[in-house]
Design a protein around this motif. Structure first.
Motif, mmCIF file in Angstrom:
data_model
loop_
_atom_site.group_PDB
_atom_site.id
_atom_site.type_symbol
_atom_site.label_atom_id
_atom_site.label_comp_id
_atom_site.label_asym_id
_atom_site.label_seq_id
_atom_site.Cartn_x
_atom_site.Cartn_y
_atom_site.Cartn_z
ATOM 1 N N TYR A 40 50.053 31.588 35.821
ATOM 2 C CA TYR A 40 50.202 31.409 37.141
ATOM 3 C C TYR A 40 51.604 30.732 37.247
ATOM 4 O O TYR A 40 52.259 30.022 36.305
ATOM 5 C CB TYR A 40 49.353 30.861 38.110
ATOM 6 C CG TYR A 40 47.849 31.614 38.333
ATOM 7 C CD1 TYR A 40 47.913 32.439 39.017
ATOM 8 C CD2 TYR A 40 47.008 31.554 37.269
ATOM 9 C CE1 TYR A 40 46.708 33.198 39.154
ATOM 10 C CE2 TYR A 40 45.933 32.304 37.423
ATOM 11 C CZ TYR A 40 45.675 33.262 38.394
ATOM 12 O OH TYR A 40 44.539 33.832 38.711
ATOM 13 N N ASP A 41 52.288 30.756 38.570
ATOM 14 C CA ASP A 41 53.423 29.911 38.603
ATOM 15 C C ASP A 41 53.071 28.451 39.135
ATOM 16 O O ASP A 41 53.989 27.716 39.306
ATOM 17 C CB ASP A 41 54.404 30.706 39.686
ATOM 18 C CG ASP A 41 53.812 30.832 41.259
ATOM 19 O OD1 ASP A 41 52.710 30.316 41.345
ATOM 20 O OD2 ASP A 41 54.545 31.082 42.087
ATOM 21 N N ASN A 42 51.720 28.306 39.341
ATOM 22 C CA ASN A 42 51.526 27.047 39.684
ATOM 23 C C ASN A 42 50.085 26.520 39.052
ATOM 24 O O ASN A 42 49.135 27.481 38.848
ATOM 25 C CB ASN A 42 51.552 26.508 41.099
ATOM 26 C CG ASN A 42 50.413 27.346 41.771
ATOM 27 O OD1 ASN A 42 49.426 27.173 42.044
ATOM 28 N ND2 ASN A 42 51.037 28.595 42.421
ATOM 29 N N ALA A 75 42.047 27.308 40.607
ATOM 30 C CA ALA A 75 41.182 28.218 41.420
ATOM 31 C C ALA A 75 40.498 29.422 40.774
ATOM 32 O O ALA A 75 39.420 29.542 40.730
ATOM 33 C CB ALA A 75 41.994 28.546 42.551
ATOM 34 N N ALA A 76 41.311 29.948 39.676
ATOM 35 C CA ALA A 76 40.883 31.182 39.075
ATOM 36 C C ALA A 76 39.691 30.782 38.170
ATOM 37 O O ALA A 76 38.800 31.350 37.798
ATOM 38 C CB ALA A 76 41.995 31.548 38.315
ATOM 39 N N TYR A 78 43.501 34.528 43.082
ATOM 40 C CA TYR A 78 43.867 33.149 43.114
ATOM 41 C C TYR A 78 45.111 32.767 43.121
ATOM 42 O O TYR A 78 45.126 31.450 43.298
ATOM 43 C CB TYR A 78 42.902 32.833 41.814
ATOM 44 C CG TYR A 78 41.590 33.339 41.953
ATOM 45 C CD1 TYR A 78 40.718 33.167 42.810
ATOM 46 C CD2 TYR A 78 41.380 34.385 40.974
ATOM 47 C CE1 TYR A 78 39.414 33.685 42.824
ATOM 48 C CE2 TYR A 78 40.278 35.202 40.937
ATOM 49 C CZ TYR A 78 39.124 34.589 41.866
ATOM 50 O OH TYR A 78 37.887 35.239 42.164
ATOM 51 N N GLY A 79 46.167 33.443 43.396
ATOM 52 C CA GLY A 79 47.386 33.167 43.189
ATOM 53 C C GLY A 79 48.533 34.078 42.454
ATOM 54 O O GLY A 79 48.210 35.028 42.063
ATOM 55 N N PRO A 80 49.937 33.554 42.362
ATOM 56 C CA PRO A 80 50.763 34.600 41.833
ATOM 57 C C PRO A 80 50.640 34.429 40.352
ATOM 58 O O PRO A 80 51.134 33.675 39.879
ATOM 59 C CB PRO A 80 51.883 33.862 42.442
ATOM 60 C CG PRO A 80 51.845 32.906 43.494
ATOM 61 C CD PRO A 80 50.385 32.500 43.316
ATOM 62 N N ALA A 119 49.296 25.614 34.103
ATOM 63 C CA ALA A 119 49.186 26.999 34.792
ATOM 64 C C ALA A 119 48.797 28.489 33.984
ATOM 65 O O ALA A 119 48.723 29.317 34.668
ATOM 66 C CB ALA A 119 50.430 27.126 35.685
ATOM 67 N N GLU A 165 47.536 24.716 40.632
ATOM 68 C CA GLU A 165 46.436 24.922 41.415
ATOM 69 C C GLU A 165 45.947 26.407 41.598
ATOM 70 O O GLU A 165 44.808 26.579 41.464
ATOM 71 C CB GLU A 165 47.136 24.717 43.012
ATOM 72 C CG GLU A 165 47.413 23.445 43.141
ATOM 73 C CD GLU A 165 48.818 22.877 42.442
ATOM 74 O OE1 GLU A 165 49.631 23.757 42.112
ATOM 75 O OE2 GLU A 165 49.207 21.749 42.322
ATOM 76 N N SER A 166 46.725 27.335 41.284
ATOM 77 C CA SER A 166 46.069 28.753 41.338
ATOM 78 C C SER A 166 45.535 28.701 40.080
ATOM 79 O O SER A 166 44.152 29.625 39.801
ATOM 80 C CB SER A 166 47.319 29.580 41.151
ATOM 81 O OG SER A 166 48.017 29.815 42.590
#
Length: 83
Positions: free
Chosen positions: A54-56, A62-63, A29-31, A6, A58-59
Motif C-alpha cells: 500500500y502507499d501507507n 486495516a487490511a 482497504y486503501g490504495p 505498508a 494505515e491501509s
C-alpha cells in the motif's frame, strides 16, 4: 514496495489466485501500489503466498485486521505486516 509498515505478507492462498486477484481483494482497504503472487514454474500455479504493498501503513493495518483468517476458496488466509 510501499513505505515501512505498508507491505503485507499473505499466505495460504488457493493455487488459482494471481496478482490481479490480490489487487481486487485488498483494494477496499486503501490504495494498492503493487501485488505479487509467487508462482510455481513447473505447474504455473500459485505457491500459496504473496505480497501486497500500500502507499501507507494505515491501509496495510486495516487490511490485516479485515483479511487475516478470512476465507478464500475454502482456505483461511494468514495476513500480516511484512517485517
Amino acid at each position: 514496495r510501499g513505505p515501512g509498515g505498508a507491505n503485507i505478507f499473505v499466505y495460504n492462498l488457493p493455487p488459482d489466485v494471481g496478482d490481479w486477484d490480490l489487487v481486487q481483494l485488498f483494494m477496499p482497504y486503501g490504495p494498492v501500489i503493487s501485488t505479487r503472487v509467487y508462482i510455481d514454474k513447473a505447474t504455473g500455479r500459485s505457491k500459496g503466498f504473496g505480497f501486497v504493498s500500500y502507499d501507507n501503513a494505515e491501509s496495510a493495518s486495516a487490511a490485516v485486521a479485515a483479511m487475516n483468517n478470512a476465507d478464500l476458496g475454502g482456505r483461511k488466509l494468514k495476513v500480516q505486516i511484512k517485517k
